[in-house]
Design an enzyme around this catalytic site. Structure first.
Site, PDB file in Angstrom:
ATOM      1  N   VAL A   1      -4.958   0.488   6.139  1.00 44.39           N
ATOM      2  CA  VAL A   1      -3.585   0.693   6.581  1.00 44.39           C
ATOM      3  C   VAL A   1      -3.088   1.974   5.922  1.00 44.39           C
ATOM      4  O   VAL A   1      -3.546   2.324   4.842  1.00 44.39           O
ATOM      5  CB  VAL A   1      -2.685  -0.508   6.189  1.00 44.39           C
ATOM      6  CG1 VAL A   1      -3.016  -1.717   7.013  1.00 44.39           C
ATOM      7  CG2 VAL A   1      -2.783  -0.818   4.691  1.00 44.39           C
TER       8      VAL A   1
ATOM      9  N   TYR B   1      -5.548   6.073  -8.803  1.00 43.37           N
ATOM     10  CA  TYR B   1      -6.687   5.252  -8.391  1.00 43.37           C
ATOM     11  C   TYR B   1      -7.959   5.657  -9.124  1.00 43.37           C
ATOM     12  O   TYR B   1      -8.758   4.815  -9.529  1.00 43.37           O
ATOM     13  CB  TYR B   1      -6.900   5.362  -6.874  1.00 43.37           C
ATOM     14  CG  TYR B   1      -5.974   4.478  -6.082  1.00 43.37           C
ATOM     15  CD1 TYR B   1      -6.377   3.210  -5.667  1.00 43.37           C
ATOM     16  CD2 TYR B   1      -4.684   4.895  -5.758  1.00 43.37           C
ATOM     17  CE1 TYR B   1      -5.533   2.386  -4.948  1.00 43.37           C
ATOM     18  CE2 TYR B   1      -3.823   4.076  -5.043  1.00 43.37           C
ATOM     19  CZ  TYR B   1      -4.258   2.821  -4.641  1.00 43.37           C
ATOM     20  OH  TYR B   1      -3.407   2.002  -3.940  1.00 43.37           O
TER      21      TYR B   1
ATOM     22  N   CYS C   1       0.818  -1.208   0.000  1.00 44.23           N
ATOM     23  CA  CYS C   1       0.000   0.000   0.000  1.00 44.23           C
ATOM     24  C   CYS C   1       0.856   1.265   0.000  1.00 44.23           C
ATOM     25  O   CYS C   1       1.702   1.437   0.877  1.00 44.23           O
ATOM     26  CB  CYS C   1      -0.902  -0.016   1.231  1.00 44.23           C
ATOM     27  SG  CYS C   1      -1.776   1.526   1.537  1.00 44.23           S
TER      28      CYS C   1
ATOM     29  N   VAL D   1     -11.401  -1.282   6.538  1.00 45.93           N
ATOM     30  CA  VAL D   1     -10.264  -1.522   7.424  1.00 45.93           C
ATOM     31  C   VAL D   1      -9.008  -1.120   6.666  1.00 45.93           C
ATOM     32  O   VAL D   1      -8.623  -1.772   5.700  1.00 45.93           O
ATOM     33  CB  VAL D   1     -10.196  -2.998   7.845  1.00 45.93           C
ATOM     34  CG1 VAL D   1      -8.971  -3.258   8.711  1.00 45.93           C
ATOM     35  CG2 VAL D   1     -11.472  -3.383   8.580  1.00 45.93           C
TER      36      VAL D   1
END
Length: 339
Positions: free
Chosen positions: A118, A181, A50, A116
């Site tokens: 990171v 993205y 990521c 969820v």
């Protein structure tokens, strides 16, 4: 699992939208949010795949916070419960004792409806999530955690340059960090073309700046370089093909390719990058884009270690400081993930 695969994004029929971090508590020197800076109390949970989490890996290394903030690395390939600790013995994080990062989220807020994500910082004594604010964590590492920095740590967010750093980072975030993205998850031609055009327009605007100076702001590495690096290092491996940002490869742009190689070869940057994790995550998790889950063999990684000649522009990577020491053995990137 969110559409972006990194846990803090979503998209609908027309427009990709990155979700705001829900848990924005800060860990500060004065503990104003109830979370004081304290060596050994917090655990940083990342995926090396990521780009948002990778910012924290670079910052932690450059500032020498390895002893102060322990590290948990999630499997790059998620399942339906998102980030999991299947890289660890028995599939549990050895410090937090959990199988999924979602368990730390649940301890903070039961049935939290968001993704969820990171990076995440977890309070070890309580097992609760403290923050998933990917925009703020590294800024606080650079400023609020100063008392625990290593001797010779660089100033990654110098006060005199903060306005310029913030301005550069805002443009890079909108058009490049998030722009890839938006292009990759576009659901119609117009949306894709707008995002892809924005990515390359911003990259081309950065070229003259980086042709005349070694780093984005001032003559040392700053937070702005960290944030651009984590997107550029993934560009040819995943964004060019997987996200269709393919007007040209980074390796075809003399200035940007030299700039990102310079950073990659700087201690604290390339030694945090795992190309194997990056490729497997994007190509195997984003099944809406790549339903076969086939991971490409390329690109050739050997170019990352070739001479860049950026030192001819001057600049002092660490300012008045020094490079970080060697990577601790348990955090080294396996051979399959590096050139």
């Amino acid at each position: 699992m969110s559409a972006g695969g990194d846990g803090n994004s979503a998209y609908g029929h027309r427009t990709f939208k990155r979700s705001k971090s829900h848990f924005t508590d800060r860990i500060t020197a004065d503990g104003q949010d109830g979370w004081p800076v304290e060596a050994g109390r917090y655990r940083l949970v990342v995926s090396r795949a990521c780009p948002w989490a990778s910012r924290t890996l670079v910052s932690r290394r450059l500032l020498g916070l390895e002893d102060a903030v322990s590290l948990a690395v999630a499997d790059p390939v998620q399942d339906d419960r998102s980030w999991r600790f299947t890289l660890d013995p028995d599939g549990r994080d050895p410090v937090l004792g959990i199988r999924y990062l979602s368990e730390a989220y649940d301890r903070r807020e039961t049935d939290y409806p968001g993704g969820v994500s990171v990076p995440a910082v977890v309070d070890v004594p309580s097992g609760k999530l403290v923050t998933n604010d990917y925009q703020q964590i590294t800024l606080d590492f650079a400023t609020e955690w100063a008392a625990l920095h290593r001797p010779g740590a660089p100033d990654l967010y110098p006060r005199a340059l903060r306005d310029e750093i913030d301005s550069v980072m805002a443009d890079v975030y909108e058009d490049v960090n998030n722009g890839v993205y938006r292009a990759g998850f576009a659901t119609d031609q117009e949306e894709y073309e707008e995002a892809c055009t924005g990515v390359f327009r911003r990259l081309e605007l950065l070229v003259p700046r980086l042709a005349r100076q070694r780093y984005l702001v001032g003559d040392t590495i700053t937070e702005a370089d960290i944030r651009l690096f984590t997107t550029l290092v993934r560009f040819d491996a995943v964004y060019h093909g997987h996200f269709k940002c393919n007007r040209w490869k980074l390796a075809e742009n003399e200035v940007l390719w030299a700039y990102v190689r310079d950073l990659y070869q700087t201690p604290g940057f390339g030694d945090t990058v795992d190309f194997d994790h990056i490729k497997r995550h994007y190509y195997q998790v984003h099944t809406g884009i790549n339903p076969t889950r086939v991971v490409p063999l390329g690109p050739d990684l050997s170019g990352w270690l070739t001479a860049h000649h950026r030192e001819q522009l001057g600049g002092r990577p660490f300012g008045d400081g020094t490079p970080p020491g060697p990577v601790r053995a348990e955090e080294e990137i396996p051979a399959v993930g590096r050139p």
